[in-house]
Design a protein around this motif. Structure first.
Motif, short mmCIF file in Angstrom:
data_model
loop_
_atom_site.label_atom_id
_atom_site.label_comp_id
_atom_site.label_asym_id
_atom_site.label_seq_id
_atom_site.Cartn_x
_atom_site.Cartn_y
_atom_site.Cartn_z
N LEU A 171 0.71 -1.35 0.02
CA LEU A 171 0.03 0.18 -0.07
C LEU A 171 0.71 1.12 -0.11
O LEU A 171 0.47 2.23 -0.82
CB LEU A 171 -0.95 0.05 1.09
N PRO A 172 1.81 1.46 0.74
CA PRO A 172 2.60 2.64 0.69
C PRO A 172 3.36 3.03 -0.61
O PRO A 172 3.61 4.07 -0.69
CB PRO A 172 3.70 2.38 2.00
N PHE A 173 3.59 2.04 -1.35
CA PHE A 173 4.01 2.13 -2.63
C PHE A 173 3.33 2.56 -3.67
O PHE A 173 3.75 3.02 -5.02
CB PHE A 173 4.73 0.93 -3.16
N GLY A 174 1.80 2.58 -3.49
CA GLY A 174 0.94 3.20 -4.48
C GLY A 174 0.79 2.26 -5.59
O GLY A 174 -0.09 2.85 -6.49
N PRO A 175 0.68 0.90 -5.69
CA PRO A 175 0.46 0.21 -6.92
C PRO A 175 -0.99 -0.19 -7.03
O PRO A 175 -1.79 0.16 -5.95
CB PRO A 175 1.23 -1.16 -6.67
N ARG A 176 -1.60 -0.50 -8.14
CA ARG A 176 -3.04 -0.85 -8.13
C ARG A 176 -3.07 -2.36 -7.72
O ARG A 176 -2.32 -3.11 -8.29
CB ARG A 176 -3.65 -0.81 -9.51
N ILE A 177 -3.83 -2.79 -6.98
CA ILE A 177 -3.63 -4.11 -6.31
C ILE A 177 -5.04 -4.97 -6.40
O ILE A 177 -5.97 -4.55 -6.04
CB ILE A 177 -3.41 -4.15 -4.68
N LEU A 178 -4.83 -6.03 -7.10
CA LEU A 178 -5.96 -6.88 -7.32
C LEU A 178 -6.01 -8.16 -6.46
O LEU A 178 -5.00 -8.53 -6.08
CB LEU A 178 -5.94 -7.41 -8.75
N LEU A 179 -7.12 -8.42 -5.97
CA LEU A 179 -6.97 -9.66 -5.04
C LEU A 179 -8.21 -10.76 -5.69
O LEU A 179 -9.29 -10.36 -5.83
CB LEU A 179 -7.71 -9.17 -3.72
N TYR A 180 -7.55 -11.95 -5.87
CA TYR A 180 -8.49 -13.05 -5.99
C TYR A 180 -8.62 -14.07 -4.71
O TYR A 180 -7.57 -14.58 -4.36
CB TYR A 180 -8.13 -13.85 -7.26
N ASP A 181 -9.66 -14.15 -4.35
CA ASP A 181 -10.04 -15.06 -3.16
C ASP A 181 -11.45 -15.53 -2.95
O ASP A 181 -12.18 -14.43 -2.89
CB ASP A 181 -9.57 -14.73 -1.86
#
Length: 253
Positions: A171-181
């Motif tokens: 989070l602090p690096f600012g990427p777009r994060i996708l989550l599959y669960d």
């Protein structure tokens, strides 16, 4: 009240990897501790002999655990601490009617794994290894596909102990994060800073880097196969800190 009797069935070599001298001193202050002096793993019978009068048992990878045989020989046990990860194998009908708490060190291990995952993602996206290899033959320009985390989309597979900590570290690096669960809702994903993606192929196709953090279960065997690797971009970064069985190795190759 008499001090708790604690039995440690972790052999000496493994114990040296898991406990610093200060940890051993702190544990010795908590009660009357019996440490095995064996260099190799104890048999169940040897573990019972050490733990017979103990209320707390400590084990780890490869050691005897609280199965039916051990619990029958150790009627005073009330707490079992697994100085390792998963404790799924320890549960079963033999625990019915027993006042036994089973504790895992998985959260502590998850911190370590999440940290190295973050490092691998940074190194992979910056093309550090490829650039280092190229520079051995002479001065080489920066790889054209080198990128920062801030400009990347990272796909996280599995909101496990490790998966959640990886998201927190990203989070602090600012990427777009996708989550599959499949067990996490869109709302829950949003609460931890990720975009929920219901289709694993979609996550693979949209991500610059994919990192796998699922448990080893029949449902996750070869979770990632040919279609998923074909869906990834040609220069995608793939990190697997889950079990090898979760990946179709031939498809990956």
């Amino acid at each position: 009240m008499s001090p708790a009797r604690i039995g440690v069935v972790i052999p000496t070599a493994l114990r040296a990897q898991l406990f610093a001298p200060a940890d051993i001193s702190r544990l010795n202050e908590l009660g009357a501790v019996s440490w095995t002096d064996a260099a190799e793993h104890l048999s169940v019978e040897e573990a019972i002999e050490l733990l017979a009068e103990c209320s707390i048992g400590l084990g780890s990878w490869g050691t005897p655990g609280p199965d039916a045989q051990l619990l029958e020989g150790c009627p005073h046990l009330r707490l079992w601490v697994h100085a390792a990860g998963s404790v799924k194998r320890m549960f079963g009908p033999h625990l019915e009617g027993r006042n036994l708490v089973i504790a895992s060190c998985a959260p502590a291990i998850a911190e370590d794994v999440a940290e190295i995952t973050l490092a691998q993602l940074i190194i992979g996206l910056k093309r550090t290894l490829e650039n280092a290899a190229a520079n051995r033959t002479g001065p080489t320009p920066k790889p054209t596909n080198s990128r920062t985390l801030a400009s990347a989309t990272v796909g996280v597979i599995g909101a496990s102990h490790v998966g959640r900590r990886v998201i927190r570290n990203l989070l602090p690096f600012g990427p777009r994060i996708l989550l599959y669960d499949p067990f996490t809702s869109a709302e829950q994903a949003g609460e931890i800073g990720a975009e929920h993606v219901a289709d694993l192929l979609e996550l693979c196709a949209r991500s610059d880097a994919v990192t796998l953090h699922t448990p080893a279960l029949p449902a996750t065997q070869k979770l990632l196969g040919n279609a998923h690797f074909q869906a990834m971009r040609d220069d995608a970064v793939f990190v697997n800190t889950a079990r090898g069985m979760c990946v179709d190795e031939a498809a990956l190759i």
